[in-house]
Motif scaffolding. Sequence first.
Motif: not given
Length: 200
Positions: A61-66
């Motif tokens: 989730t974190a890379p997709a968010l940024s």
Amino acid sequence: MKLATEEQIQGHTAASRRGAAEGTLVAGTIATLGSIYSHRRWAYYRNLPPSLKVLGVLIITAPALSIQAERRGLEYDRSQWEGDGVRILDMQEHQEMSRWETLSTSDKIADWASRHEYSLIVGGWALSLAVAGGIISRDKYQTTAQKVVQARMWAQGLTIGIILAAAGLKTGHNKGESASRVRHDSVILRPTMSKVLRFL
């Protein structure tokens, strides 16, 4: 250089927040559904501690968010450009498309790989981890912790292989560019050298 107005800064912030929400929603949904499916399908995944399962969801989730937040911010910036800035961007895109059309298939693959190098490495790591985990999970004689360690080691080894292959492709691509540049320079310098030799 034109400074951004307060309204433009707020618009950029809103676009970035919208992108962050989109990335979190899509990637979080996919990662959560994948975790639920894995929990129902594989016993070794059910035996993992909840903290590791949450970490797996966060890693996706974190890379997709940024990434999505940055994409939306860049899209907003592009929508605010006007005049010469837009013309220069359109000209650069046209030149890039023309250059792409002249490349051979192998050069296109090398060019695409060099521009998506980190995506390929991370994707290769995730794929190798999934494949290694699926193969190792069939071993009835290892504990869950041993299987996790084995899968991680295989994924790391395969990722190092992907990094080395990417470095080799990049070196070969750069050599090809250097050779074409040298040929171009030699065509320019040849008449000049002949004039110098005639003068001597």
